[in-house]
Every structure is written in C-alpha cells, then in structure tokens.
Design an enzyme around this catalytic site. Structure first.
Site, PDB file in Angstrom:
ATOM      1  N   HIS A 111       0.771  -1.265  -0.051  1.00 24.03           N
ATOM      2  CA  HIS A 111       0.058  -0.050  -0.081  1.00 24.03           C
ATOM      3  C   HIS A 111       1.013   1.263  -0.129  1.00 24.03           C
ATOM      4  CE1 HIS A 111      -3.272   2.598   0.732  1.00 24.03           C
ATOM      5  NE2 HIS A 111      -2.846   3.139   1.646  1.00 24.03           N
ATOM      6  N   ASP A 113       1.043   5.318  -0.217  1.00 25.18           N
ATOM      7  CA  ASP A 113       0.200   6.418  -0.260  1.00 25.18           C
ATOM      8  C   ASP A 113       0.818   7.552  -0.967  1.00 25.18           C
ATOM      9  OD1 ASP A 113      -1.953   6.038   1.741  1.00 25.18           O
ATOM     10  OD2 ASP A 113      -0.252   5.897   3.315  1.00 25.18           O
ATOM     11  N   ASP A 225      -7.704   1.329   1.711  1.00 23.98           N
ATOM     12  CA  ASP A 225      -7.530   2.418   2.831  1.00 23.98           C
ATOM     13  C   ASP A 225      -8.356   3.713   2.837  1.00 23.98           C
ATOM     14  OD1 ASP A 225      -6.072   3.288   5.119  1.00 23.98           O
ATOM     15  OD2 ASP A 225      -4.656   4.313   3.738  1.00 23.98           O
ATOM     16  N   HIS A 502      -6.355   9.514  -0.687  1.00 26.33           N
ATOM     17  CA  HIS A 502      -7.214   9.700   0.682  1.00 26.33           C
ATOM     18  C   HIS A 502      -6.434   9.985   1.858  1.00 26.33           C
ATOM     19  CE1 HIS A 502      -4.989   5.566  -0.119  1.00 26.33           C
ATOM     20  NE2 HIS A 502      -4.695   5.513   1.367  1.00 26.33           N
TER      21      HIS A 502
HETATM   22 ZN   LIG Z   1      -3.444   4.724   2.592  1.00 29.50          ZN
END
Ligand SMILES: [Zn+2]
Length: 1066
Positions: A111, A113, A225, A502
């Site tokens: 994951h 970001d 997420d 997000h």
């Molecule tokens: Zn995230």
C-alpha cells in the site's frame, strides 16, 4: 448568431433603458427584464417534463425483495465493544470449522500512499522505487509469485527512467498474470470528500497511462484504505469496466452484521437500479486493518508470525517466524486454522489473504523471505490431502475467478447460493473503540475548497482548449499553443488527481505534506486559468496567431493565507473588456459581481448596448470604505459553452448606474466621502429586525443580523428558517476523528457583531462581521435559478488561540418536520442517499460527508442546502442541518499522523439555501431521492461558476462572442467533461465527451429554468453543429473498451442517472 431569447432580452433592455435616464426607475428594473423564456409558477406546474408524464416518480417502483440496504443495518447491529476495544465477528470455533474443499489465495501487495507522513516524491525516492525495481527482479525470478499494484501516479514516476528491456519485462509480467494492475486510478482516491467529475478524471488519467504504457485493462478494483466507502464508486468502477472490487474500511460493527448474514461478498447495486444492470461484485475484507497481521484470520498474533517484512508504521513490530524443518508442522497448522476460520465468514469455498502493508516489499530480502517461507508452508499444506486445502499466490483475478466459478456451479446445481444484493454505502466509518472517522470530512477545508475551484477551472480549460483545437482545424489553421496547452493541462490534471488521494483531500497528512499539496494546487489553479485565457483568445480571434496573449485571467491565487481576493478591474476611457465564459451546456442568465477601480463607468454588452448596473461599496475596515474600489453588479446572458465580452468605459456621467444604499449597525463614526452617491444610514444601536428581498422572497433577520425567516412571495407563505454559528469543544478529536465533549454552543455569545445592509435594484445583502467570522447572505433579483435561493458566503479564520480545540459549524434551523431524523446527503455530487439520525447516540456517530448538497423534507416542504465544497453534515434535530466549517484540534487521534491539525487558513465557504414546496403526491422519505430540476441547475451553477477574464488592449481582430451551441442541452443532461485526449508525447488521440443524464424529482415546480425539459435524446450534431466529426465511438467510462461505433447523425439516449462516454475524431 443570436438566439431569439438573447434578442428579446436585448429588446427589453433597450425599451426600458433607452431614454438615457440616470435616475433609478421605480421598482426593480430587473423585474422588467423578465423574459418570455421563464415560466410563471402556474405555467410551471402545468409544464410537466416528459419523463414525469411517462414514468411518474420511479421512487415508487421499489422492488427490492431480499436486498440488503445499508441504511437498515444499524438497527440490527450490535455496537458493543469488547475488552480488546474491538467489535466481534461471528467466526466458527477452531474445532468446529468446515473441512470442505478450500482454496486460499495469497495476494502480495504494497500500500503506497501518494503523500501522508512524507510527500509523494519522498515516498517514491525512499520506498516506491525500491518496491517497483525489486518487483521486476523477483517476479521474473519467482514464477509462482504474484503482485497487485493500484496507484498509477507512482508507475508514471518510475517508468520514464526505465530501460526498454525492463519495460518489456513489466509488460510480460502482466501478460503472464503475475502482476495485476488493480483499478489503476491515478491514486486510490478518497470516497467521502471527492466530486465525481474529478474522480472520473483521475481514473481516466490512470487508465490512459496504463493502456498506453502497460497495454493492460484493469478489471478489478482495490481500495483498501479510504476511510469509508461511497455508493458512487461502484457505479463509476463498473462503467469503467471493472467486474469486481475489494474494500476494507467499513464500520467494524457493520462488518459483523454482514458477516452474520454471510454477506461480506455481495453484488453492489445502485439505489435506483431495479434490474441489476449496475451490479459489481464486492468483497469486504473482514478484519480491522489491511496489514498482514490482520488478514490471515481472526487472531492477529498468529497472523503476525507470518509477516516477514520491515514494519513501516508505528503500529507494527517485526514478528515473522522463519519456517524450518523443525517447526513447519506447527507453523502450517496454525495458519491452516486461521484460513479455515476466515473461510467461515464466506460462502464460496475460497479465501482471499492479502499479504502486504504500507510500503512493503521495498527490499530484496523482504521479497525473498516472504516467498521462501510461504512456499514452504504452501507445499506442506497442499501435500496433506486430509486438510483439503489448496494454498497459492494469486492476484485478484485468480481469487474472483474462483469465487464466481463456485457461485455459478452452485446456482446451476439449484443451490440458493447467488450473491446477495446490497444497496447503500459505508459511512460513517469506525474501526475500534466506538471511535468515528467523521472529523476528516471537514479537516483542512481551505484545501478542499481550493481543489473544487481547481476542478471547475480545469474543466473549463479542457472545454475551451478542445473547442479551440476544433475551430482552428475548421479554418485549416494550427492551434499554435497546442503543445504548451496540452502539457499545462496534463500538469494541472495530475496535480488535482494527486490531491484526490485518501490522505490529501481528507486533510490527514503532515503539515509539510499539506503544504506540498497546496503549492501544487495553487500553481495548477493559476496554470489552468492561463489555459482558459489562451484558449479564449484563440476562439475570439478565430485562430489568429499573430498577437501575443493579451487576455488575462481574472482569478489568480497568490497564496493560501488569504481567501481568494477579487481582482480589481482598471476601467479605462478606451474601454476595458471583461470576458465571461459559461462552462455549462445550458443557457444561463445571472448577475455578475465584479470589482472595479472607479464608479464612473458605463457597461456595454457585445451588441454595444448600455447595460444597467448596481454599484456597491467595498469595505476597507468596519468604519471605512474604499474610495478607489467598488463592486458592480450586472446581468449577463450566456448561451451554452459561450464566451461573451462586456466592455467597461470610464465616463464622466454614467448612464445606467444605480448606487446602492448602505445601512450599518453597531458601528460608530462610519462615514463615506461626499463625492460618492451611496445613501448612508448609520447607527450605533441595532434594530430589532432587518430584511432583504427580491422578486421571489423576503428574508428576515434578527437584531444580530442572523436569518430568522423567509416569506415566499410566489406562494404567499412564511417559512421559519434560521442560521446560527456554533462550536463543539473537542474531547478527543483529531485529523480523522470527530470526538466532541458534548453539544455545540453558540460561538458569539459575549460579542456583538457589526451588521450592515447593502441594497440596490439587483442585489440585496446583509453582512455580519465578527472578529474571526464574517457571514453574508444575499438575494439576487432575477427570475433565473440565481434568484431562487439565499446565497451564503462565510469567511472563518480559526488561527487564533481562543479557538483551539474548537470545531465550528453553521447550523440551518427550519420548520421542516423531518421528525424521525431522516435527511439526505449527496455522494460525490452524483446521487442523494438517505441518512437516519440515531438520536440516542453521540453527535459524531451521526455525521456524514456532503459534497454538493444536503436536504431535509416533509410532506409540504423541502429545504436543500447547496454547498460548493465538501463538509461534514448532520441533522441532529427535526428541521436542522449543520455543516462543519473548520476544526482546530491540537491532539493526535492515534491513527498514525502523530499530531493534530492547527495549521488553519482563513477559509471561505459558499452555500445556497433553497426552499421548495412539494406539489407531487408521491411518497417522500424513501431510501434515496432526487433533487428537483431547479435544484440541479442551482447546484450546477454553483459548482461551475462563470469564468472571468479581462483585457485592456484594443484589438480589432477580436470577436465579441463565441457561441458553439445553438441550443441548450436538456435541463437534466450535463457534459461531465469535454477534453482532448493525448498520449504521453502529447499527440492528439481524439476528443473525449462524457454525458450524464441526471435523475430528478417530479414533485416540485420548475422555477428559473432556461433549458428544455421535454427532450429525451441528444445528438453530437446539435451539440456542436460547427464541428465536423468523422468518427464517434461509445466507450466505457475511461475509454478502455469500445462499446460501439455510432453513425455521425445518431441520437443518443441516456437513462436517468446514466453516464456515457464517447471518443470523437475529427
Ligand atoms: Zn493509505
């Protein structure tokens, strides 16, 4: 070419004002501007749109037997938290699990970001580059190993530096099914605060990149997420070609309720869809987080033994236990038990086990350790026939193929094993300990608002530049700044796309990362405005490339520390041209507010006719007004997508100037220079009440200048409606969580505001000025959509010590009787969904995201509050709707950010309050509803403001107008986007058009409508009659798949709520 409506309005202006009178005529001149295109209330009630005649109100046609509605789940959900602060899932006991054949699919992922604790560039540098480089090496080496990747922004950062043979290897890995691109949006976008126009835009940007560079078309979505999940995303993903989706952050207690019905996998269906056309198979991950420790089964301590990576977040420890010949039996059995228990929550003999966490797989060792240890365990488990389990690495495709196969076979065998159907969404989100992630809906509102401005500006830039390219082509000329414009639009699009991440639009990143996003947004905004200026110049000069750019953007945003200040137009004797762009596909008449440096002016329209205008003061301080800055208010008429020029001349004796009156209360020594003709009334004491009015309404205010009521002149009815500002004191709120200590309290109990009223023939406004907050409410006197609501504008500055740990709201109170706490909020600006307030639960559990509008209603009235940016909203009592404006919370809320949010900016917020009287007989308070047509138009105009440009240079090559469409699109249709598709090398790849037909309620009268209501189809020929097209293809949402080729003259019919995409070639 002039539309007949425009000619008529010009004639009216001529008739009324041609005597050259400088005195204001009695009554409001705008009343005399009432045009034949507007329907009277009585006519409007008779004028039922075709859709309403044909279908009635399809809200009545609910045939949802067996469908799970998420709005019904709270009533059957156990919200008790257990001693470990978690909600409990209904697992089978260890000794009690099924031993039927089970497939276990382990899906390695990372994951990543696009900014959070570090900026996107830092994350790329320190982790993502390593992940992607290792991915190529290790997947090539380990043929059984798989990997899933979602965020295209990082792929694009990585790709350009790769050698061709590495690029070839990556494509081979995808072909072999070892690497899967999941969804492939530019980012994994937030679902609460984002608007669907920009969600589609970033998805298309990702998809166009992926198809061009990786030659693949994603079919599965992966959003693990985002902090709660919207019902709009499954519609958009499905339209874009996705077949299956995985989500994670669903209220943990709601997950338990779904699990009890074996409904963690379901066909997610749109609320209005009675046929299942919008179904997409959705898998909800059952446990609290997506990390390895929470994905193998219910026991996170056991799962942690199989985590061989370097922890990247503060919640993790390095816990992997290497598998050896000595411990393999135990190690395999532990995992076997976890898989079996997890399987107990699902129906289809297959378990999805994601294997990853934040920024995992960035080192060679991590890839090797995971691969080697899991291969040993898999071989062991698979070799034991009595365990009846097959474990393998896989992608999402591997998993969903098995699940769908299992379902199909069982349905064929007449087992009742069809996927359940679910309607609704998953807000609000709570992970553990009854803590609600409802703060982030309103965290860092300055940036949320800026991103909405940028969305509108980008969209206008796309439309104008596409029209400019087409027009030049028609004249066999080059759009000379094509390359520059396309590269600018690419940059703007990617900056906005990045911000949909997000942790970006949610406001949940570190201050320095927020600053980085903000810099990118501000720069992108100014670039997009210069694209608008360039394209407008091109369109008005008919591709005359000789002149340098002489049209300038009116809106330039220099920094983030002041609200957007309006540019002051310098009025010259030779004439300053102000140029307006209408970015919507319908005709539009509205009053424009413009700052000018002189009150001695005439305003002429494109036919060189003098236009009446109101002149308002600009306040320098509470006791002084500017002497060289004024606001003019005048009506402009715009055909769809048109550009119109108005010229401001400096003159000695203005012809049609109406000075406004100024009343001030609570201010001593307020004076204005004698040479200004404002009528002044000044008082230190307050009046007991005030009013402002227009043709439709009279709004009433109490002593402190706050709204208390509305008189609807058309209906001759008084309505109780008020506005208040209050504040919650934080108990444990942070960037994510809203956790107030009790009820909200009025914020201005001890101080008196300054109240002032500005009144003129076109605009009446009341302004209430406090120390940290200014609030104004305006009525425009026009029969168009603009005159149908009360326009609210607030500026709030929470950068003050006395506002620490405060969360400020604007509460609208009314007589509307939504007694059972039902209200509606939009989801991503695409649909309205019902909410139910739970009166006996804490405030924060009743907050929901709002993107463009929220409404409450009863059998007679509907109150809609339109908003131009995202907020959190609640309806805590009957008649109430409250919007959180900003939050200053200095504590961390333990979700990884490590700090609170105290970097507040002075922030503007726009709302329009709209009251409608129900005339239909259909039932209200359904699980979803539609705005009225009038409401749609009001909201469209709020989201897509008229773009303003100016030039002081006289140039005869300029046309005064550009009108690409002869007729408005039907009122319920909108052009979501019109843009030029380009490859990475900026080669023109056709024009992209996305059309949306909106669903609307037939229960309310049409007011202020200027567009057709009875057309069911549109054609590209009528849309753009001057643009010759050679090819039209209908495609999936982001143009990954072609659905059909269309004849050039074909009519396009959309069903209500439908969005369709086309690629057009010239
Ligand atoms: Zn995230």
């Amino acid at each position: 070419m002039l539309s007949s409506a425009t000619i008529l309005s010009v004639l009216y202006v001529l008739l009324v004002y041609s005597q050259g009178s400088v005195h204001a005529p009695n009554g409001h001149p705008s009343l005399r501007l009432r045009r034949h295109t507007f329907l009277s209330e009585q006519d409007a009630e008779k004028n039922v749109p075709k859709l309403c005649k044909d279908n009635g109100n399809n809200l009545n046609k609910m045939a949802d037997n067996g469908t799970i509605f998420t709005i019904d789940l709270p009533a059957i959900t156990n919200y008790n938290v257990y001693s470990n602060k978690q909600y409990s899932l209904p697992h089978p006991k260890v000794g009690n699990v099924s031993d039927s054949k089970l497939n276990v699919i382990i899906v390695p992922h990372s994951h990543v970001d696009a900014g959070w604790l570090r900026t996107v560039e830092e994350y790329y540098m320190y982790h993502v580059k390593g992940i992607l480089n290792n991915m190529v090496v290790k997947l090539t080496k380990y043929k059984e190993m798989k990997f899933v990747w979602a965020e295209t922004v990082f792929l694009s950062m990585w790709w350009n530096n790769l050698d061709d043979d590495v690029k070839h290897k990556v494509r081979r890995l995808i072909e072999r099914g070892q690497l899967e691109i999941a969804l492939g949006g530019w980012v994994m976008s937030d679902e609460a605060s984002t608007h669907y126009v920009s969600v589609i835009d970033q998805l298309m940007e990702g998809h166009q990149w992926v198809i061009e560079n990786l030659h693949t078309k994603p079919v599965n979505s992966w959003a693990i997420d985002p902090f709660g999940h919207s019902a709009t995303m499954p519609y958009l993903w499905k339209q874009a070609g996705m077949e299956n989706m995985v989500i994670q952050r669903v209220h943990q207690a709601i997950k338990a309720t779904l699990a009890a019905q074996t409904a963690l996998e379901f066909q997610w269906r749109q609320m209005w869809d009675m046929e299942g056309k919008t179904d997409i198979l959705c898998h909800v991950m059952p446990y609290i987080y997506y990390g390895i420790q929470h994905t193998c089964g219910p026991n996170n301590q056991v799962c942690a033994m199989y985590d061989y990576g370097q922890p990247k977040s503060i919640f993790e420890q390095s816990t992997g236990r290497l598998v050896t010949d000595e411990n393999i039996e135990k190690q395999a059995k532990y995992l076997y038990d976890q898989y079996r228990m997890k399987a107990g929550l699902f129906e289809y003999g297959t378990v999805l086990v994601p294997l990853g966490d934040d920024f995992r797989f960035d080192t060679s060792e991590e890839w090797d350790l995971h691969y080697e240890n899991y291969m040993k365990i898999m071989d062991y488990i698979n070799s034991k026939p009595e365990w009846n389990m097959n474990v393998q690495f896989g992608t999402l495709s591997t998993y969903f193929d098995l699940v769908r196969n299992n379902e199909m076979q069982r349905v064929l065998m007449n087992e009742t094993a069809e996927f359940p159907v679910l309607k609704g969404d998953f807000f609000p989100y709570s992970d553990l300990d009854s803590e609600y992630w409802t703060g982030y809906y309103s965290t860092r509102p300055f940036q949320k608002q800026l991103s909405r401005d940028l969305e509108a500006s980008l969209r206008a830039g796309d439309i104008l530049s596409t029209l400019a390219i087409h027009q030049c082509k028609r004249y066999n000329l080059e759009f000379e700044s094509y390359l520059e414009t396309m590269s600018q639009l690419l940059e703007v699009r990617r900056s906005l796309g990045l911000f949909l991440h997000h942790d970006a639009i949610t406001g949940t990143a570190k201050p320095e990362v927020v600053q980085d996003y903000e810099n990118k947004l501000l720069h992108a905004f100014n670039v997009s405005q210069s694209v608008i200026a360039q394209a407008t110049q091109n369109l008005l000069t008919m591709c005359n490339n000789d002149s340098p750019v002489i049209i300038s953007a009116h809106n330039v945003r220099r920094d983030a520390h002041t609200p957007p200040t309006q540019f002051t137009t310098i009025v010259t004797k030779s004439g300053t041209k102000v140029i307006f762009v209408n970015p919507v596909a319908q005709e539009r008449s509205e009053f424009i507010r413009l700052r000018v440096d002189s009150a001695n002016l005439d305003i002429r329209n494109s036919q060189d006719l003098n236009i009446p205008f109101q002149i308002n003061p600009v306040f320098k301080s509470t006791t002084k007004i500017q002497t060289s800055e004024f606001e003019v208010v005048f009506l402009i008429d715009m055909s769809p997508f048109s550009i119109e020029t108005y010229t401001l001349y400096k003159v000695e004796a203005p012809v049609l100037c109406y000075w406004s009156s100024i009343e001030t209360y609570g201010i001593e020594n307020f004076q204005i220079p004698k040479n200004l003709n404002f009528q002044l009334k000044n008082s230190l004491t307050f009046k007991s009440s005030y009013k402002i009015e227009n043709e439709n309404f009279e709004a009433r205010f109490e002593e402190n200048g706050m709204l208390t009521g509305l008189f609807d002149r058309v209906r001759s009815k008084s309505i109780d409606i008020g506005v208040e500002f209050l504040s919650y004191t934080s108990q444990a709120s942070g960037a994510y969580l809203f956790y107030p200590s009790g009820e909200a309290k009025p914020i201005h109990e001890s101080t008196r505001p300054h109240v002032r009223l500005i009144k003129g023939p076109f605009l009446e406004q009341i302004e209430v000025v406090y120390k940290h907050l200014s609030h104004s409410l305006s009525l425009f006197d026009t029969p168009t959509a603009q005159g149908q609501g009360l326009h609210v504008y607030n500026e709030l500055n929470m950068l003050s010590a006395d506002l620490t740990n405060q969360e400020v709201i604007m509460r609208v109170t009314s007589e509307v009787k939504n007694e059972h706490g039902e209200f509606y909020t939009d989801e991503n600006g695409y649909q309205l969904i019902q909410r139910k307030t739970r009166p006996n639960t804490r405030v924060e559990t009743n907050y929901y995201p709002v993107t463009t509008m929220a409404l409450i209603e009863d059998s007679a009235l509907r109150l809609t509050v339109h908003t131009r940016q995202s907020h959190g909203v609640a309806s805590l009592k009957g008649g109430w709707l409250e919007f959180m404006l900003d939050r200053n919370v200095d504590r961390d809320d333990n979700r990884g950010l490590g700090e609170g949010v105290t970097d507040n900016r002075p922030t503007a917020s726009h709302f329009i309050l709209q009251i409608e009287h129900r005339q239909g007989t259909s039932q209200y308070q359904q699980k979803f509803t539609y705005p009225s047509l009038t409401s749609h138009i009001i909201n469209d105009h709020l989201q897509q403001p008229v773009q303003k440009l100016f030039t002081t240079i006289r140039n005869n090559a300029f046309q005064f107008s550009f009108r690409p469409m002869r007729h408005s699109l039907p009122c319920d249709h909108s052009v979501v986007s019109l843009k030029t598709l380009v490859t990475s090398n900026l080669v023109n790849n056709g024009s992209s058009i996305i059309l949306h037909r909106k669903g609307y309620s037939c229960d309310f009268p049409l007011r202020g409508i200027q567009c057709p209501t009875d057309l069911e189809t549109v054609s590209f020929h009528t849309l753009f009659p001057d643009i010759p097209m050679t090819d039209i293809r209908e495609t999936t949402l982001t143009h990954l798949h072609v659905r059909s080729s269309l004849p050039l003259n074909s009519s396009i019919r959309l069903q209500p709520m439908e969005i369709k995409s086309f690629v057009v070639t010239l």
